[in-house]
Write a protein that holds these residues in place. Structure first.
Motif, mmCIF file in Angstrom:
data_model
loop_
_atom_site.group_PDB
_atom_site.id
_atom_site.type_symbol
_atom_site.label_atom_id
_atom_site.label_comp_id
_atom_site.label_asym_id
_atom_site.label_seq_id
_atom_site.Cartn_x
_atom_site.Cartn_y
_atom_site.Cartn_z
ATOM 1 N N PHE A 176 0.861 -1.187 0.000
ATOM 2 C CA PHE A 176 0.000 0.000 0.000
ATOM 3 C C PHE A 176 0.892 1.230 0.000
ATOM 4 N N THR A 177 0.796 2.026 -1.040
ATOM 5 C CA THR A 177 1.592 3.241 -1.111
ATOM 6 C C THR A 177 0.805 4.327 -1.814
ATOM 7 N N THR A 178 1.065 5.568 -1.452
ATOM 8 C CA THR A 178 0.447 6.671 -2.173
ATOM 9 C C THR A 178 1.529 7.414 -2.947
ATOM 10 N N LYS A 179 2.742 6.843 -2.961
ATOM 11 C CA LYS A 179 3.867 7.518 -3.616
ATOM 12 C C LYS A 179 4.022 7.025 -5.053
ATOM 13 N N PRO A 180 4.580 7.861 -5.927
ATOM 14 C CA PRO A 180 4.742 7.428 -7.314
ATOM 15 C C PRO A 180 5.719 6.269 -7.439
ATOM 16 N N GLY B 157 8.145 5.019 -3.780
ATOM 17 C CA GLY B 157 7.739 4.106 -2.713
ATOM 18 C C GLY B 157 7.354 2.750 -3.248
ATOM 19 N N THR B 158 7.665 1.687 -2.458
ATOM 20 C CA THR B 158 7.212 0.353 -2.836
ATOM 21 C C THR B 158 6.019 -0.042 -1.961
ATOM 22 N N GLY B 159 5.782 0.712 -0.896
ATOM 23 C CA GLY B 159 4.689 0.359 0.008
ATOM 24 C C GLY B 159 5.041 -0.793 0.929
ATOM 25 N N GLY C 49 7.571 -0.482 3.357
ATOM 26 C CA GLY C 49 8.229 0.013 4.571
ATOM 27 C C GLY C 49 7.495 -0.312 5.866
ATOM 28 N N LEU C 50 6.254 0.138 5.995
ATOM 29 C CA LEU C 50 5.550 -0.029 7.266
ATOM 30 C C LEU C 50 5.212 -1.491 7.550
ATOM 31 N N SER C 51 4.962 -2.269 6.500
ATOM 32 C CA SER C 51 4.660 -3.688 6.763
ATOM 33 C C SER C 51 5.908 -4.368 7.322
#
Ligand code: ATP
Ligand code: MG
Length: 373
Positions: free
Chosen positions: A323-327, A331-333, A335-337
């Protein structure tokens, strides 16, 4: 109650206007709000594919000058993954089999167009799944590559460390010579600056090594503030043109974990904070890193930012992989996971407090290892 009609950008390859009308009527009945372009020749098709994007392509099997199968291979050659349905007046079983083998998504008969709506709905759904899978594979490749890059950096750091250790020893000797060969004060000053530079290089090399240790590293008592300082030095260039950086550490803190894994968590949180903050308002923006002991036997770390904040309905979703809102490319989405997985492995927790317009606060609760070191 009328259901929302699904918008469909349709490319129609067809030479009969009767059939064109028939198909559009059928799609309308099936609940599509169609905007379509009609093409009849290879050249027109090429131009239309270039102009795209298309949600679906429906092609007649027999066309003047070329066939539906040739049209399909033209789409494939361009690497486009668009649901492609063939429609024909009559069809031999052999032809149908050949078409499906070539990868055409479905084959329909003109006198049985009732199947068109459901067939198209299915193909549109599957195309979405394929696109998601492709995106995921690309992102996995990217994170693999980043891991490989980390290993490479660790190798280079290791190579630098050996000559650097000798350099430090020699400079130390030069600064502390035997009594009879004392340095002139100006010479001593020069050597002292050289020594300080070498120490600075050693810190940088140590920071790099922290981030690229093997996964099998054991958990144990780890100096939290040392890791945080290392992370903040690594993230310095990303942070410093966006916001003021404030450190607010309380007491000393030894936590249960590993330097590399803790560094991974905090680097991602600090980079996320920096990326969330818009450019060009450095004076009004702040990233604050706070540590506090928390009863019983825990240490709480908080990363505050003055960015745009996160709406409550996304508070769980942002921890989902990809899940990412970055282009793409930013971001790969992941990081937080990854942060959550590591925190849990260490017996800790991670969460956030945030409202749109009020910045974000990501907290990590870690097990204290005080007394066990
Ligand atoms: N401090 C923050 N402020 C605002 N939004 C945030 C913040 N941290 C995370 N987010 C939101 O959570 C999403 C997921 O973050 P995550 O770290 O998992 O992935 P990413 O930063 O998009 O990509 P990656 O970390 O893989 O480079 C971000 O895309 C962003 O929308
Ligand atoms: Mg991130």
């Amino acid at each position: 109650m009328t259901a929302q009609r699904q918008r469909l950008r349709l490319l129609l390859i067809e030479d009969s206007s009767d059939d064109e009308e028939l198909l559009l009527q059928e799609l309308g009945t099936s609940g599509y709000d169609v905007s379509h372009t009609l093409v009849m020749t290879r050249e027109e098709l090429s131009r239309a594919l270039e102009a795209g994007p298309w949600d679906a392509i429906i092609s007649d099997y027999r066309l003047p000058g070329f066939t539906g199968l040739e049209a399909f291979s033209l789409v494939q050659q361009r690497g486009l993954d668009i649901p492609f349905l063939l429609v024909s007046g009559t069809i031999g079983e052999d032809t149908a089999v050949a078409a499906m083998k070539a990868g055409v998504h479905d084959f329909l008969l003109k006198d049985r167009l009732g199947r068109l709506g459901p067939a198209l709905a299915r193909e549109l759904r599957e195309a979405v799944v394929r696109a998601e899978r492709r995106k995921m594979q690309e992102q996995l490749l990217l994170s693999d590559r980043l891991a490989a890059l980390g290993m490479l950096a660790a190798g280079v750091a290791h190579e630098i460390n050996n000559p650097l250790s000798s350099l430090l020893v020699h400079l130390d000797l030069a600064l502390n010579p035997p009594e009879e060969r004392q340095l002139h004060p100006e010479e001593a000053q020069v050597v002292r600056s050289a020594f300080e530079c070498a120490v600075h290089i050693r810190d940088i090399v140590r920071d790099i090594k922290i981030f690229a240790r093997p996964d099998s590293e054991q958990f144990g008592p780890t100096e939290l503030h040392r890791v945080l300082d290392s992370v903040l030095r690594m993230a310095w260039h990303q942070v410093i043109h966006k916001a003021r950086l404030v450190k607010d550490y309380q007491g000393s803190a030894t936590v249960h974990g590993s330097e590399a894994r803790l560094a991974q968590i905090f680097l991602n949180l600090v980079i996320n904070a920096a990326q969330a903050i818009p450019e060009g308002q450095r004076d009004q923006q702040e990233i604050r890193v706070v540590t506090r002991p928390e009863v019983p036997d825990s240490i709480r770390v908080e990363i505050h930012d003055t960015g745009p904040g996160i709406p409550p309905e996304l508070h769980e979703r942002i921890f989902e992989p990809f899940f990412t809102t970055k282009p793409v490319g930013v971001g790969t989405g992941l990081g937080l996971s990854i942060c959550r997985r590591i925190a849990t492995e260490m017996g800790g927790h991670i969460g956030l407090k945030s409202q749109p317009g009020q910045g974000s606060l990501f907290w990590v609760l870690l097990r204290s290892a005080q007394g066990s070191s």
